[in-house]
Structures are given as structure tokens and as C-alpha cells.
Design an enzyme around this catalytic site. Structure first.
Site, PDB file in Angstrom:
ATOM      1  N   GLY A 198      19.071  26.255 -13.745  1.00  0.00           N
ATOM      2  CA  GLY A 198      19.532  25.468 -14.537  1.00  0.00           C
ATOM      3  C   GLY A 198      19.486  23.909 -14.368  1.00  0.00           C
ATOM      4  O   GLY A 198      19.085  23.523 -13.282  1.00  0.00           O
ATOM      5  N   ASP A 204      35.690  15.513 -17.735  1.00  0.00           N
ATOM      6  CA  ASP A 204      34.393  16.218 -18.534  1.00  0.00           C
ATOM      7  C   ASP A 204      34.637  17.656 -19.037  1.00  0.00           C
ATOM      8  O   ASP A 204      33.859  18.599 -18.680  1.00  0.00           O
ATOM      9  CB  ASP A 204      33.556  16.058 -17.782  1.00  0.00           C
ATOM     10  CG  ASP A 204      32.138  16.234 -18.600  1.00  0.00           C
ATOM     11  OD1 ASP A 204      32.244  16.061 -19.981  1.00  0.00           O
ATOM     12  OD2 ASP A 204      30.957  16.292 -18.286  1.00  0.00           O
TER      13      ASP A 204
END
Length: 715
Positions: free
Chosen positions: A19, A135
Site C-alpha cells: 500500500g 488522525d
């Protein structure tokens, strides 16, 4: 350039890229020191070159490495190797919560609550260690194959929040708390707000605030109101809607104080869906940056600052009081002391000014001072002027105009730069240091731009373009002696185009691969590497060339010399000659040939024959044969007993007149046929016909093969 097989710090072997994010690329790797697979996150070059960011990143990652919780992706190691900065983490096989939501549209209530509880438990463990994520979003939540929910990217999120980085790197603005959107102080309650937005998306299938650009979304977080959950999903219970509403309060003090308090209400919502137990505190802090205080309020703050400060939670009446930390007291004292100094100085200045004014008026009235020379009565005494210098307010730096970034992916370098220059002549367009492989974009085309198309950015921004190096080279595997269909599928799965070319071959069976173009590698250390989409030609055997084959003549009944001549005329050769008794053929005549008459064979094939010695008086051929002779024949197994990918123990038995004997035992696979069982030499107990039977892992195979045995001299 990170490639499979590459070692980092002489310990981690890169296996595959799994990824890529705004700040780092993630690879699957093998730790050879502990013999386990891990996920290794490597910072992108634009962040690796920022020493301040790297320092904060490493510090935060090392602090997170101390966390150990089932709902947090464990951090094993953090380091650097020749300019590559990386974090080594637990490898979790699964799917992100974002993709899970996209697949299902929206989650069932129990499913969403269960996931939220696990996320909150991970947050609770981090908060207890004074680590704030900053986050929290579905993209940073992984659901493993066994259903375990894990929060990732702890250290990297905090490091990013303390540096000036692009929006891509920090994360999606859709989950940002109002205080983060304003650039203010964030704490544990900021994570709770982001979890509230995540729960909202799980239950409704959409984020609460959406807009044309990041600025508009951020403003909605600060002053907008989300559509009530039950309007989007009537199945959501009242209690759960209130929980999400409390998490998403604009003012931090109106949210849950801790993750443990949130977990408690989430668990209650499973049992008591419609209960009225979610209390949203009334806010006491204004969002306005300027607050006007009265004298009484100012005196109260001053006196309060010099005494211990105690904060009482309205929801925790039975739990005692919770004191403000020493650090908060010191901060408040420092603020009050500064304000007190300003007030004292202002008061002294005002007193001096008033005193001077009164003295001047008294002196003027009584004419105490002689302000003029030679005309005391008529001269007007000038009032001394007081000049006050007012510093001009600092002017704000000019803000560059916002420009929408055009789409330049798929364009060549020059065209892409021209397109960006047309959008803004102030753009600083640069190219990434290295090209990257891409299956989507051809070599030389732009494959990535650091600002996505449509993003509004300042007109003087720096835009980094990544140029494609084309498809990543793939190793050409060895498919020699494999069936055509098997070889074709394996090559196409690797991304190659396959062409077929037929060729006659006497050694390789029909429909099996003779060779490839390009040819296979002969040295494993130097594999043949081809780009995806390259054409590989499979040269496939059609069996022997019939036009070049020779027909075996009938030699039975001929003399040895006649047989030799007949073979030469047919383009063949005489092989081994043996002598055996025969009641059918006269003495000196050929009574056996090892290849049947009429069979097609290649030129110059040697045909073995046996010469009759006539009928022996004692019909015991088995005993009368000299020790150097035996009874031999040959058989070829043409059928492949395995399916593709199968293997097993193969046994061959010879049966003669009711007696059986083992003639071969091997462990074979699908790929070994037909070469492995071609022209197998069979030794029996007497002259004549025999039957060869095959067994696979002790199980009889359905077919059998005939063989004729004749006397031959042992080699």
C-alpha cells in the site's frame, strides 16, 4: 528504489508492496532475526529530507513502541538505513474500515457499536500513556481476518501534526476536530470527536460534513451542524444517536472526557437502546478569541490563580474531584502575573500624567514660573506637547491566489508542465528524483502528482510530478516440458502475452513445451526479467515428424542377414541379436523383434532381434538360459494419472502367468509425464506376453499395458 528481495538494515527483507499513503509506502517484509513477517512503513523522500520532521517522527514512533494492546497495531522497531526512515509494525492481514464501509454501504447497529468499542479501547490505552493519535479515521482502522479491530499510525499522526505538511500527508479533513481545523490545541477529546465522525459514517454510510474543498469542510466542522443520524438511518437507537452527538460537540468540554466514559455508554446502548443516560454538558467556554472581563471577574481570576484550582466533573459527583495539573496552574499564574504587571504600569503612567497636568494648571494660575523673557504679562505660555508614537498594526503577508490543480496524469512531461504553467505561471514544477513502476501508465508519462486534480492550492505552490518507468519487470519462469495449457496460464497470470508455435519433436510428447522465446535462464542468479505485457512464444511439440518417420519392416521368419538388409532398406539399423529357443520358427530364423512391424520410428533407430535355436528337448527355458541372459521387454506409459499440481508414489508391476513382480517405484508429479515413463525396461521370469499395471499411492490405476518379453543378454 525499494524492490522485492532488498534488505533494510541487514535484517528486513522486502517481500512485496502492500500500500501507499500520503507520507509513506508500506511493504510486507520478513524479519530474518526473529523469523517472522512484518509490515514496514518507509517515509517518502519529501519527508525524509526534513530533519525536523524526522526527529519528531522517530521520537513519537519510539514512544508508541511502548504500547501493547490488542486493539493497537504494535510497533516493533524504528530506524533508518542510508537515508531510508522506517517503522516496523505488526503485519495485520485484513481490510481497512473505510473499505469495509464502502462495501457494505452502512453497518448494522451492533456491528458498528462493537467496532467503535474496540477502537475506543485502543484509544484508551494510548491516552493512558499520554499519547494522542490526532488522525483517527476509517483509513487508519484495520479489521483483521479474525474480526479483531486495530488502530494504526499512532506515531506518524502526531509527528505530522507538529509540522507543516500537505493535506495529503496529515489525513482527510472530513474527520478533523474543530480545534484542529482552527489550528488550536488538541487533546484526548480531539480523538473522541474523530471517533464520533467515524461512528457517524459507519451508521449512515456517509461523512457528516462534505464540501467542494478542504477549507469549506473545515469550516463546517467549526460552525456547521450535521444531519441527525436517525434521519439518515431510522434503525439507529436514540441512545446511540445521543452518544455520537456528544462525541461530535464543537466544544471539547461538552464531549466525553475520556475514552473509558465513552466505552461505558456504548456498552449500555447495547442493553438499553432507548435509555436517557447520555448527558451532554453545557459549555462554559466561548469560541470567541476575545473575552471582555469586568473588574470583579479580573480580581476573581487573580485571587483564584494564587490558590489551588479544582475542576469538578458534573458527571462524576460520586467519584470525587479532579484537580488541574501543576502545569495548568503554572500556566494560569504566568498569565495572571503578566496581566497584573501591565495593569500596574498603566496605572502608574496614568497617575504621573494626571499629576503633571494638575501641577501645570496650578503653576499657570499663580504665575509661579517665568515662561517668557521681557514680557511676563502678555506672553502666552506654551503647553508642552506630548507625542505618542503608535506602532502600526503588523500587516499580514500577502496571500497567494488559490488555483485549481489540473489533471496531468497520463501526459508526457513537457505537456504536463505546459498544462500546469497555463493554470499558474507561479507554480514551481519539479520532477521526483526517481521514476516509479506503473502498470497503468506507459514509460515516460506522468503517473502521479503530489496535489490531486481539482485541489485548490496557492498559485505559487511547488508541484512534484512522478514519471512512470513503465510496468515493473517480472521474472520469466521455466515452463519447459510442461503442458501447453499449464504453461500458458502461468505466464498469463504473470502479465505476459503468450503466442504459440508448433514444432515436431521425437523426444517431447505432443502438446508439451519444447522451449520458449526468449529462452529460460540457465543461471538462477541471473534470471531473465521481462516487462509486463511482453510477448513470450511457446514452442510446442506436435510429436514426431510423421513425414520423416520410418516404417519398421516385418523381420519374423527371415535369416539374420535378411533382417539386416531389410532394416537398411527401411532406413533403420539392426540392434542387439540374441538366440532363444522357439517352437514356432525354424532354427536360424528371426523369432522376435523388439519393435512391432508397421510401427513408425525415427530414422536410424536400432531394432533388436532374436534368432531361433529350434525346439529344445527340455521345455524349461527359464532354467536353460545361461546366467548372462534374461527375459526383457520395453513399455511406455502414455497416460498421465495426475491432474495439474498433483503428485504421488507411482508403482509399476509386471504380471506373467499369474505371478507379479515390482519393476519400478518412483515419486512423480504431473509435470514429470510423459518423459518419466518412456521406454521403461521390464525384466520378467519367462519369455512371452506380460501385463504391466500401475498403482498410485497403493491404489490401482484403471489402465494396463501389454509387453512382450524375450531372451536378451544382460548388460
Amino acid at each position: 528504489m525499494i524492490k522485492p528481495g532488498m534488505f533494510i538494515s541487514d535484517r528486513y527483507e522486502i517481500v512485496d508492496r502492500v500500500g501507499s499513503g500520503g507520507m509513506a509506502d508500506v511493504y510486507k517484509a520478513k524479519c530474518h532475526r526473529l523469523n517472522r513477517y512484518v509490515a514496514i512503513k518507509i517515509l517518502k523522500p519529501e519527508y525524509s529530507s526534513d530533519k525536523n520532521f524526522v526527529t519528531k517522527f522517530r521520537g513519537e514512533a519510539q514512544s508508541v513502541a511502548g504500547l501493547s494492546h490488542p486493539n493497537i497495531v504494535n510497533v516493533y522497531d524504528v530506524g533508518d538505513d542510508d537515508g531510508l526512515y522506517y517503522i516496523v509494525m505488526e503485519l495485520v492481514e485484513g481490510i481497512t474500515l473505510k473499505k469495509f464501509i464502502e462495501r457494505k454501504g452502512k453497518l448494522e447497529v451492533k456491528e458498528a457499536v462493537g467496532i467503535a468499542i474496540q477502537i475506543a479501547q485502543g484509544m484508551e490505552a494510548a491516552h493512558d500513556n499520554h499519547i494522542i493519535h490526532r488522525d483517527i479515521k476509517p483509513q487508519n482502522i484495520i479489521i483483521s481476518r479474525d474480526g479483531k479491530v486495530k488502530v494504526t499510525d499512532f506515531g506518524i499522526a502526531k509527528a505530522a501534526s507538529t509540522n507543516t505538511v500537505t493535506q495529503n500527508a496529515i489525513g482527510s479533513v472530513h474527520y478533523l476536530s474543530p480545534e484542529q481545523a482552527r489550528g488550536g490545541y488538541s487533546d484526548e477529546r480531539s480523538d473522541i470527536y474523530s471517533l464520533g465522525v467515524t461512528m457517524y459514517e459507519m451508521l449512515s454510510g456517509e461523512v457528516p460534513f462534505a464540501g467542494d474543498n478542504t477549507v469549506s469542510v473545515a469550516l463546517l466542522h467549526i460552525q456547521g451542524e450535521a444531519t441527525p443520524l436517525r434521519e439518515l438511518n431510522p434503525d439507529v437507537p436514540v441512545s446511540l444517536e445521543r452518544i455520537v452527538q456528544k462525541c461530535m460537540q464543537k466544544k471539547p468540554e461538552r464531549r466525553y472526557i475520556s475514552a473509558s466514559e465513552l466505552i461505558s455508554d456504548l456498552k449500555r446502548s447495547i442493553i438499553n437502546k432507548d435509555g436517557d443516560y447520555v448527558v451532554i454538558n453545557n459549555g462554559v467556554v466561548s469560541d470567541s478569541p476575545t473575552i471582555t472581563l469586568s473588574d470583579d471577574e479580573m480580581n476573581h481570576i487573580k485571587s483564584a490563580a494564587k490558590t489551588p484550582v479544582t475542576f469538578i466533573d458534573n458527571n462524576a459527583k460520586d467519584k470525587g474531584t479532579k484537580k488541574v495539573s501543576k502545569e495548568e496552574e503554572e500556566e494560569l499564574d504566568s498569565v495572571d502575573s503578566k496581566m497584573e504587571k501591565v495593569l500596574i504600569i498603566s496605572m502608574i503612567a496614568a497617575a504621573v500624567l494626571v499629576g503633571c497636568t494638575v501641577l501645570f494648571i496650578v503653576a499657570r494660575f499663580f504665575n509661579i514660573f517665568d515662561w517668557g523673557k521681557g514680557n511676563k504679562d502678555t506672553d502666552i505660555t506654551p503647553v508642552p506637547s506630548i507625542t505618542v508614537t503608535v506602532s502600526p498594526e503588523p500587516t499580514e503577508e500577502p496571500v497567494a491566489d488559490l488555483v485549481k490543480v489540473p489533471e496531468v496524469r497520463g501526459l508526457d512531461r513537457d505537456t504536463a508542465i505546459s498544462s500546469l504553467t497555463l493554470a499558474s505561471r507561479l507554480f514551481n514544477v519539479t520532477l521526483a528524483d526517481e521514476k516509479e513502476y506503473s502498470d497503468e501508465y506507459e514509460e515516460g508519462l506522468v503517473m502521479n502528482q503530489n496535489y490531486p486534480a481539482g485541489t485548490e492550492i496557492p498559485s505559487n505552490s511547488t508541484i512534484i510530478l512522478t514519471i512512470s518507468a513503465g510496468a515493473q519487470p517480472v521474472e520469466l519462469i521455466d515452463v519447459y516440458n510442461r503442458s501447453y495449457e499449464q504453461a500458458r496460464k502461468q505466464l498469463e497470470d504473470l502479465g505476459f502475452k503468450v503466442e504459440r508455435k508448433d514444432e515436431a519433436n521425437s523426444d517431447i510428447g505432443a502438446e508439451f513445451v519444447i522451449r520458449t522465446t526468449p529462452e529460460r535462464a540457465t543461471d538462477p542468479k541471473n534470471p531473465v526479467m521481462l516487462k509486463k505485457g511482453s510477448t513470450v512464444t511457446l514452442v510446442v511439440s506436435t510429436g514426431p515428424d510423421v513425414s520423416a518417420l520410418k516404417k519398421v519392416p516385418n523381420l519374423l521368419g527371415k535369416t539374420e542377414e535378411q533382417a539386416k538388409q531389410a532394416l537398411l532398406e527401411a532406413g533403420l539399423q539392426k540392434g542387439v541379436t540374441s538366440n532363444i529357443p522357439s517352437s514356432e520358427y525354424a532354427k536360424g530364423a528371426v523369432c522376435y523383434q523388439n519393435t512391432t512391424a508397421g510401427e513408425l520410428v525415427t530414422a536410424d533407430t536400432k531394432i533388436d532381434i532374436s534368432i531361433s535355436t529350434g525346439v529344445e528337448s527340455t521345455p524349461t527355458p527359464d532354467v536353460s538360459l545361461p546366467d548372462e541372459y534374461g527375459y526383457f521387454g520395453k513399455v511406455t506409459i502414455t497416460e498421465n494419472p495426475f491432474e495439474e499440481g498433483e503428485s504421488g508414489d507411482v508403482y509399476l508391476e509386471l504380471e506373467q502367468d499369474g505371478e507379479s513382480m515390482l519393476i519400478m517405484q518412483k515419486y512423480l508429479s504431473y509435470d514429470d509425464f510423459p518423459k518419466a515413463l518412456k521406454n521403461i525396461k521390464v525384466e520378467g521370469i519367462r519369455e512371452g506376453d506380460g501385463i504391466v499395471r500401475m498403482y498410485i499411492d497403493d491404489v490401482p490405476y484403471g489402465s494396463s499395458w501389454s509387453v512382450f518379453l524375450s531372451a536378451e543378454k544382460k548388460k
